[in-house]
Design a protein around this motif. Structure first.
Motif, PDB file in Angstrom:
ATOM      1  N   MET A 216       0.851  -1.184   0.000  1.00  0.00           N
ATOM      2  CA  MET A 216       0.000   0.000   0.000  1.00  0.00           C
ATOM      3  C   MET A 216       0.892   1.241   0.000  1.00  0.00           C
ATOM      4  O   MET A 216       1.594   1.497   0.984  1.00  0.00           O
ATOM      5  CB  MET A 216      -0.923  -0.028   1.220  1.00  0.00           C
ATOM      6  CG  MET A 216      -1.907  -1.194   1.172  1.00  0.00           C
ATOM      7  SD  MET A 216      -2.959  -1.289   2.639  1.00  0.00           S
ATOM      8  CE  MET A 216      -4.252  -2.402   2.046  1.00  0.00           C
ATOM      9  N   LYS A 218       0.522   4.242   0.571  1.00  0.00           N
ATOM     10  CA  LYS A 218       0.368   5.205   1.655  1.00  0.00           C
ATOM     11  C   LYS A 218       1.415   4.968   2.747  1.00  0.00           C
ATOM     12  O   LYS A 218       1.793   5.895   3.468  1.00  0.00           O
ATOM     13  CB  LYS A 218      -1.046   5.132   2.229  1.00  0.00           C
ATOM     14  CG  LYS A 218      -1.387   6.267   3.171  1.00  0.00           C
ATOM     15  CD  LYS A 218      -2.865   6.264   3.514  1.00  0.00           C
ATOM     16  CE  LYS A 218      -3.704   6.805   2.372  1.00  0.00           C
ATOM     17  NZ  LYS A 218      -5.130   6.966   2.750  1.00  0.00           N
ATOM     18  N   ASP A 219       1.885   3.727   2.843  1.00  0.00           N
ATOM     19  CA  ASP A 219       2.980   3.395   3.757  1.00  0.00           C
ATOM     20  C   ASP A 219       4.283   3.658   3.002  1.00  0.00           C
ATOM     21  O   ASP A 219       4.891   2.754   2.424  1.00  0.00           O
ATOM     22  CB  ASP A 219       2.878   1.935   4.187  1.00  0.00           C
ATOM     23  CG  ASP A 219       3.854   1.563   5.290  1.00  0.00           C
ATOM     24  OD1 ASP A 219       4.816   2.335   5.527  1.00  0.00           O
ATOM     25  OD2 ASP A 219       3.669   0.500   5.908  1.00  0.00           O
ATOM     26  N   ASP A 247      -6.196   3.196  -1.701  1.00  0.00           N
ATOM     27  CA  ASP A 247      -7.359   3.529  -0.887  1.00  0.00           C
ATOM     28  C   ASP A 247      -8.576   3.781  -1.778  1.00  0.00           C
ATOM     29  O   ASP A 247      -8.446   3.965  -2.999  1.00  0.00           O
ATOM     30  CB  ASP A 247      -7.071   4.755  -0.011  1.00  0.00           C
ATOM     31  CG  ASP A 247      -6.686   5.988  -0.824  1.00  0.00           C
ATOM     32  OD1 ASP A 247      -6.438   5.851  -2.034  1.00  0.00           O
ATOM     33  OD2 ASP A 247      -6.622   7.089  -0.246  1.00  0.00           O
ATOM     34  N   ASP A 289      -7.375   5.346   9.580  1.00  0.00           N
ATOM     35  CA  ASP A 289      -7.800   3.951   9.416  1.00  0.00           C
ATOM     36  C   ASP A 289      -8.639   3.514  10.616  1.00  0.00           C
ATOM     37  O   ASP A 289      -8.837   4.270  11.570  1.00  0.00           O
ATOM     38  CB  ASP A 289      -6.604   3.021   9.175  1.00  0.00           C
ATOM     39  CG  ASP A 289      -5.692   2.871  10.392  1.00  0.00           C
ATOM     40  OD1 ASP A 289      -6.066   3.332  11.493  1.00  0.00           O
ATOM     41  OD2 ASP A 289      -4.615   2.282  10.248  1.00  0.00           O
ATOM     42  N   ASN A 320      -9.668  -0.283   7.490  1.00  0.00           N
ATOM     43  CA  ASN A 320      -8.232  -0.235   7.211  1.00  0.00           C
ATOM     44  C   ASN A 320      -7.969  -0.372   5.718  1.00  0.00           C
ATOM     45  O   ASN A 320      -7.110   0.316   5.155  1.00  0.00           O
ATOM     46  CB  ASN A 320      -7.510  -1.363   7.953  1.00  0.00           C
ATOM     47  CG  ASN A 320      -7.657  -1.288   9.457  1.00  0.00           C
ATOM     48  OD1 ASN A 320      -7.949  -0.230  10.004  1.00  0.00           O
ATOM     49  ND2 ASN A 320      -7.462  -2.415  10.128  1.00  0.00           N
ATOM     50  N   TYR A 323      -8.931   2.804   3.872  1.00  0.00           N
ATOM     51  CA  TYR A 323      -7.925   3.834   4.116  1.00  0.00           C
ATOM     52  C   TYR A 323      -6.636   3.541   3.345  1.00  0.00           C
ATOM     53  O   TYR A 323      -5.880   4.438   2.988  1.00  0.00           O
ATOM     54  CB  TYR A 323      -7.632   3.932   5.608  1.00  0.00           C
ATOM     55  CG  TYR A 323      -6.647   5.019   5.967  1.00  0.00           C
ATOM     56  CD1 TYR A 323      -6.992   6.366   5.826  1.00  0.00           C
ATOM     57  CD2 TYR A 323      -5.388   4.703   6.448  1.00  0.00           C
ATOM     58  CE1 TYR A 323      -6.088   7.364   6.160  1.00  0.00           C
ATOM     59  CE2 TYR A 323      -4.477   5.695   6.788  1.00  0.00           C
ATOM     60  CZ  TYR A 323      -4.832   7.025   6.640  1.00  0.00           C
ATOM     61  OH  TYR A 323      -3.932   8.009   6.966  1.00  0.00           O
ATOM     62  N   TYR A 325      -3.955   1.321   4.293  1.00  0.00           N
ATOM     63  CA  TYR A 325      -2.720   1.317   5.063  1.00  0.00           C
ATOM     64  C   TYR A 325      -2.603   0.027   5.870  1.00  0.00           C
ATOM     65  O   TYR A 325      -3.371  -0.221   6.790  1.00  0.00           O
ATOM     66  CB  TYR A 325      -2.660   2.518   6.013  1.00  0.00           C
ATOM     67  CG  TYR A 325      -1.304   2.707   6.664  1.00  0.00           C
ATOM     68  CD1 TYR A 325      -0.326   3.472   6.050  1.00  0.00           C
ATOM     69  CD2 TYR A 325      -1.008   2.112   7.890  1.00  0.00           C
ATOM     70  CE1 TYR A 325       0.917   3.645   6.633  1.00  0.00           C
ATOM     71  CE2 TYR A 325       0.229   2.269   8.487  1.00  0.00           C
ATOM     72  CZ  TYR A 325       1.190   3.040   7.847  1.00  0.00           C
ATOM     73  OH  TYR A 325       2.427   3.195   8.424  1.00  0.00           O
ATOM     74  N   HIS A 326      -1.656  -0.792   5.508  1.00  0.00           N
ATOM     75  CA  HIS A 326      -1.239  -1.997   6.229  1.00  0.00           C
ATOM     76  C   HIS A 326      -2.415  -2.911   6.596  1.00  0.00           C
ATOM     77  O   HIS A 326      -2.759  -3.087   7.765  1.00  0.00           O
ATOM     78  CB  HIS A 326      -0.461  -1.645   7.484  1.00  0.00           C
ATOM     79  CG  HIS A 326       0.471  -2.740   7.915  1.00  0.00           C
ATOM     80  ND1 HIS A 326       1.625  -3.034   7.244  1.00  0.00           N
ATOM     81  CD2 HIS A 326       0.390  -3.648   8.930  1.00  0.00           C
ATOM     82  CE1 HIS A 326       2.233  -4.042   7.833  1.00  0.00           C
ATOM     83  NE2 HIS A 326       1.497  -4.452   8.857  1.00  0.00           N
TER      84      HIS A 326
END
Length: 345
Positions: A216, A218-219, A247, A289, A320, A323, A325-326
């Motif tokens: 992802m 975003k990370d 996302d 998230d 999550n 959003y 993220y992970h």
């Protein structure tokens, strides 16, 4: 030409009066609806943002086998004519039982939405699926690598799966574990999800299995590490590829279509609370998230949630995912299985 009551009739003028009132009322309702829709958007401005979020329709039924072996739970299911075998290593706090629905075959299973969707797609594609829980909350190395290697070999031998291509997928802590296990066991290909692997200060040879990174963006720190590892893989002649899980806006269907037991009317109420509390932006994208957003408290205020609700962690997982993220991402299952299929031996 008017057909019905003549113009000279008082009834006609009365009907015209009520017709005017009705039209005015409809106009006011339409204006109010538009204002409400603007205040509470429930669909993205870009439909492509939700591509792939629908639940995977499957005729497959869960009937897994369960063993408690070498100190951990081992759960698997084998289709009638398997073409390959797949080992899955869960992330921290996720257990093998989270990949399967509760049933007479597995009374302690509770099917988290992303994990169960991925297993359903694997079985649909005729993969024999094996899930193993870590001994502790997260995976360790050393003896646990030997433990899992022994279980996999036992499972293959016990179910006469010798000769089938062996693949593996690990998410988060499980991704690190699979990346290490691939130095000990021979896999046709592997997928490392939301993890960069354990490749720092470890020499990678050209015999390391083809590796797909699902992550992802975003990370950003993890993405940077993954891209660096990919360059190292390419330099060593190892086939490598990345898939990005993005996302997307939170709409009721994300919850009702992907979580068994959550119906659409209830999902609508949940999403309405998210808009009311400002947990999403004007386009419906999550601002935080599910682990960081105080959504549980907000639902309790509306009497929509109690501590005993079994679907809390299921909803949190989808938050999550939305959003970006992970989180385990079954949305990219098609890419993952294309990767496995393209490296069958």
């Amino acid at each position: 030409m008017w057909i019905g009551v003549p113009k000279s009739s008082n009834t006609y003028y009365t009907s015209q009066k009520w017709r005017g009132i009705a039209l005015t009322t409809c106009a006011l309702i339409l204006i109010a609806t538009l204002i409400l829709f603007k205040a509470k958007p429930t669909s993205p401005s870009d439909p492509e943002a939700l591509k792939g979020t629908a639940f995977f329709p499957s005729s497959i039924q869960f009937h897994p086998s369960f063993e408690f072996m070498n100190g951990t739970e081992v759960i698997w299911q084998i289709p009638n004519s398997p073409k390959a075998a797949l080992f899955i290593a869960p992330g921290c706090t996720i257990r093998a039982s989270n990949f399967w629905d509760k049933s007479t075959f597995c009374p302690n299973c509770d099917g988290l939405p992303e994990e169960r969707a991925f297993v359903l797609q694997a079985l649909e594609r005729e993969f024999a699926v094996l899930t193993i829980s870590s001994l502790e909350e997260c995976w360790s190395f050393g003896k646990e690598l030997e433990n899992v290697e022994w279980i996999i070999k036992w499972w293959v031998r016990e179910n006469k799966l010798e000769g089938l291509p062996m693949t593996a997928l690990g998410a988060s802590s499980g991704g690190y574990f699979v990346s290490a296990l691939a130095f000990k066991m021979r896999f046709g290909s592997i997928t490392i999800m939301i993890a960069e692997g354990v490749f720092v200060n470890i020499a990678i040879g050209n015999d390391y299995p083809p590796t797909l990174f699902v992550h992802m963006p975003k990370d950003r720190i993890r993405m940077s590490n993954i891209l660096r590892n990919m360059e190292d893989f390419k330099a060593k002649g190892v086939d490598v590829k990345e898939v990005r899980c993005m996302d997307f806006p939170l709409i009721p269907n994300v919850l009702s279509d992907r979580i068994p037991g959550v119906n659409r009317s209830f999902a609508v109420k949940i999403v309405e609370v998210f808009h009311e509390k400002g947990f999403v932006d004007e386009k419906g994208y999550m601002k935080m998230d599910g682990r960081a957003s105080p959504w549980k408290e907000a639902l309790k205020e509306k009497n929509l949630l109690s501590e005993s609700d079994e679907w809390i962690k299921h909803v949190e997982e989808e938050l999550n995912l939305a959003y970006g993220y992970h989180e385990f991402c079954s949305l990219k299952s098609e890419d993952i299985f294309e990767w496995f299929d393209s490296h069958m031996k």
